[in-house]
Design a protein around this motif. Structure first.
Motif, mmCIF file in Angstrom:
data_model
loop_
_atom_site.group_PDB
_atom_site.id
_atom_site.type_symbol
_atom_site.label_atom_id
_atom_site.label_comp_id
_atom_site.label_asym_id
_atom_site.label_seq_id
_atom_site.Cartn_x
_atom_site.Cartn_y
_atom_site.Cartn_z
ATOM 1 N N HIS B 65 23.437 -7.754 7.166
ATOM 2 C CA HIS B 65 24.101 -6.467 6.997
ATOM 3 C C HIS B 65 24.365 -5.832 8.362
ATOM 4 O O HIS B 65 23.597 -6.024 9.309
ATOM 5 C CB HIS B 65 23.177 -5.547 6.182
ATOM 6 N N THR B 66 25.424 -5.059 8.453
ATOM 7 C CA THR B 66 25.595 -4.169 9.586
ATOM 8 C C THR B 66 26.300 -2.913 9.113
ATOM 9 O O THR B 66 27.031 -2.925 8.122
ATOM 10 C CB THR B 66 26.372 -4.832 10.745
ATOM 11 N N GLU B 67 26.036 -1.822 9.799
ATOM 12 C CA GLU B 67 26.755 -0.576 9.542
ATOM 13 C C GLU B 67 26.705 0.244 10.815
ATOM 14 O O GLU B 67 25.824 0.055 11.661
ATOM 15 C CB GLU B 67 26.158 0.195 8.364
ATOM 16 N N SER B 68 27.673 1.139 10.970
ATOM 17 C CA SER B 68 27.721 1.958 12.179
ATOM 18 C C SER B 68 28.254 3.330 11.836
ATOM 19 O O SER B 68 29.069 3.497 10.925
ATOM 20 C CB SER B 68 28.606 1.298 13.240
ATOM 21 N N GLY B 69 27.764 4.327 12.570
ATOM 22 C CA GLY B 69 28.209 5.682 12.288
ATOM 23 C C GLY B 69 27.631 6.669 13.272
ATOM 24 O O GLY B 69 27.227 6.305 14.392
ATOM 25 N N TYR B 70 27.566 7.907 12.838
ATOM 26 C CA TYR B 70 27.211 9.011 13.730
ATOM 27 C C TYR B 70 26.402 10.061 12.966
ATOM 28 O O TYR B 70 26.661 10.332 11.796
ATOM 29 C CB TYR B 70 28.487 9.654 14.299
ATOM 30 N N LEU B 71 25.438 10.652 13.685
ATOM 31 C CA LEU B 71 24.662 11.787 13.185
ATOM 32 C C LEU B 71 25.166 13.054 13.864
ATOM 33 O O LEU B 71 25.248 13.096 15.100
ATOM 34 C CB LEU B 71 23.183 11.615 13.519
ATOM 35 N N ARG B 72 25.460 14.061 13.073
ATOM 36 C CA ARG B 72 25.979 15.326 13.586
ATOM 37 C C ARG B 72 24.962 16.440 13.328
ATOM 38 O O ARG B 72 24.531 16.634 12.186
ATOM 39 C CB ARG B 72 27.256 15.715 12.828
ATOM 40 N N PRO B 73 24.582 17.193 14.352
ATOM 41 C CA PRO B 73 23.664 18.306 14.125
ATOM 42 C C PRO B 73 24.350 19.443 13.370
ATOM 43 O O PRO B 73 25.537 19.700 13.566
ATOM 44 C CB PRO B 73 23.308 18.748 15.548
ATOM 45 N N VAL B 74 23.601 20.076 12.497
ATOM 46 C CA VAL B 74 24.050 21.309 11.844
ATOM 47 C C VAL B 74 22.908 22.291 12.038
ATOM 48 O O VAL B 74 21.892 22.224 11.344
ATOM 49 C CB VAL B 74 24.356 21.085 10.352
ATOM 50 N N GLY B 75 23.058 23.164 13.031
ATOM 51 C CA GLY B 75 21.944 24.028 13.389
ATOM 52 C C GLY B 75 20.781 23.194 13.903
ATOM 53 O O GLY B 75 20.961 22.064 14.368
ATOM 54 N N ALA B 76 19.584 23.734 13.837
ATOM 55 C CA ALA B 76 18.419 23.075 14.441
ATOM 56 C C ALA B 76 17.542 22.368 13.415
ATOM 57 O O ALA B 76 16.528 21.761 13.777
ATOM 58 C CB ALA B 76 17.578 24.094 15.203
ATOM 59 N N GLU B 77 17.936 22.416 12.146
ATOM 60 C CA GLU B 77 17.066 21.826 11.122
ATOM 61 C C GLU B 77 17.818 20.944 10.132
ATOM 62 O O GLU B 77 17.224 20.449 9.177
ATOM 63 C CB GLU B 77 16.333 22.936 10.352
ATOM 64 N N ARG B 78 19.110 20.790 10.370
ATOM 65 C CA ARG B 78 19.894 19.987 9.433
ATOM 66 C C ARG B 78 20.786 19.011 10.198
ATOM 67 O O ARG B 78 20.983 19.130 11.410
ATOM 68 C CB ARG B 78 20.748 20.877 8.505
ATOM 69 N N ALA B 79 21.349 18.048 9.482
ATOM 70 C CA ALA B 79 22.262 17.090 10.095
ATOM 71 C C ALA B 79 23.225 16.563 9.044
ATOM 72 O O ALA B 79 22.932 16.577 7.847
ATOM 73 C CB ALA B 79 21.485 15.929 10.723
ATOM 74 N N GLU B 80 24.364 16.129 9.535
ATOM 75 C CA GLU B 80 25.321 15.384 8.727
ATOM 76 C C GLU B 80 25.377 13.950 9.262
ATOM 77 O O GLU B 80 25.082 13.701 10.424
ATOM 78 C CB GLU B 80 26.718 15.996 8.813
ATOM 79 N N PHE B 81 25.817 13.037 8.410
ATOM 80 C CA PHE B 81 25.852 11.615 8.767
ATOM 81 C C PHE B 81 27.143 11.036 8.224
ATOM 82 O O PHE B 81 27.523 11.310 7.084
ATOM 83 C CB PHE B 81 24.644 10.940 8.109
ATOM 84 N N VAL B 82 27.842 10.275 9.065
ATOM 85 C CA VAL B 82 29.005 9.497 8.620
ATOM 86 C C VAL B 82 28.764 8.052 9.008
ATOM 87 O O VAL B 82 28.253 7.765 10.093
ATOM 88 C CB VAL B 82 30.323 10.005 9.235
ATOM 89 N N VAL B 83 29.111 7.137 8.113
ATOM 90 C CA VAL B 83 28.833 5.728 8.380
ATOM 91 C C VAL B 83 29.873 4.868 7.676
ATOM 92 O O VAL B 83 30.379 5.238 6.612
ATOM 93 C CB VAL B 83 27.396 5.368 7.923
ATOM 94 N N SER B 84 30.213 3.744 8.296
ATOM 95 C CA SER B 84 31.086 2.775 7.635
ATOM 96 C C SER B 84 30.386 1.422 7.590
ATOM 97 O O SER B 84 29.543 1.108 8.432
ATOM 98 C CB SER B 84 32.445 2.673 8.337
ATOM 99 N N ILE B 85 30.735 0.657 6.579
ATOM 100 C CA ILE B 85 30.048 -0.586 6.239
ATOM 101 C C ILE B 85 31.118 -1.637 5.990
ATOM 102 O O ILE B 85 32.100 -1.356 5.298
ATOM 103 C CB ILE B 85 29.164 -0.376 4.976
ATOM 104 N N PRO B 86 30.953 -2.850 6.557
ATOM 105 C CA PRO B 86 32.030 -3.840 6.439
ATOM 106 C C PRO B 86 32.293 -4.339 5.027
ATOM 107 O O PRO B 86 33.295 -5.022 4.802
ATOM 108 C CB PRO B 86 31.564 -4.985 7.351
#
Lengths: 156, 156
Positions: B65-86
């Motif tokens: 398996h492989t996947e790649s993406g990004y973690l985005r901060p939302v304030g100091a206690e939360r985060a968003e995540f985007v990822v793509s998978i082949p």
């Protein structure tokens, strides 16, 4: 590590393989025009997809844009594309491969709660020898599908 | 190249930074249990997001398996995540950061025309010193949210 054998299902996408370096420019009705340097890598691990990572930098060498994803073959003349972008956007796209040209239209653009509005994209990648020309148009920020980015890269 | 300074907006995610290596195992009602070795990298380029790439291999060293993406901060206690998978899937997720633990629930799972059905995921990453434990549950192939994967990695 020896390089894996290319999966036959991605033979029609193999013209994209390589580490590509060069420069590009961006424009859009909502922003000032800008230029960038770029490194884009299309790779493979022997499985039926290509890996994709794009990184651009400004004149001072500071990172501007990056995105990463995968190209999936669909038969011998078509492909699907999935990509994520740190601005909080993921895209799905599909399109055609004709000789050394891949043209993709988004089938879905999805955003996290804090991302800016992008509703559709059109991407084209064309290889001539060791030169890759690419363009990206997008419908975003209330604008219709409009040219946004282009780059000319050399395979290194 | 000198390492860039960490953007202050991702300070609460910095416990994840590093190249992590180890092993994991997978199970799901629709498949036979399996094991894998893994390398996962959380990186940054000085901008307000973390990069993420996961690669797993089987006992013979072949890529799984492989996947790649990004973690985005939302304030100091939360985060968003985007990822793509082949496999033709993109995910959007959001969640909370509590000390050295990130818990994400998908807010959208979107698929290309040829991808298998996955409707939701839950991911957790917890760091204890130089050890990263992670789990992934998913609702897929007609199954409700069910544990699927876990890994234990060491920061190298």
């Amino acid at each position: 590590m020896p390089s894996p054998t290319l999966h036959p299902d991605v033979a029609h996408l193999s013209f994209l393989l390589g580490t590509w370096k060069g420069s590009g420019k961006g424009e859009y009705p909502t922003i000032e025009p800008f230029t960038f340097t770029e490194e884009t890598v299309f790779g493979h691990v022997g499985k039926p997809f290509l890996t994709f990572v794009q990184r651009t930098k400004d004149a001072a060498g500071l990172p501007l844009h990056t995105e990463s994803g995968y190209l999936r073959p669909v038969g011998a003349e078509r492909a699907e594309f999935v990509v994520s972008i740190p601005s909080g956007i993921v895209e799905l796209a599909a399109g055609t491969v004709e000789e050394n040209r891949l043209v993709l239209s988004s089938t879905g653009v999805h955003r996290t709660a804090t991302a800016k509005e992008v509703s559709a994209t059109e991407r084209a990648y064309e290889v001539d020898g060791d030169t890759l020309h690419w363009t990206l148009a997008m419908a975003a920020m209330g604008q219709p599908m409009t040219h946004h980015l282009s780059g000319e890269l050399t395979r290194s």
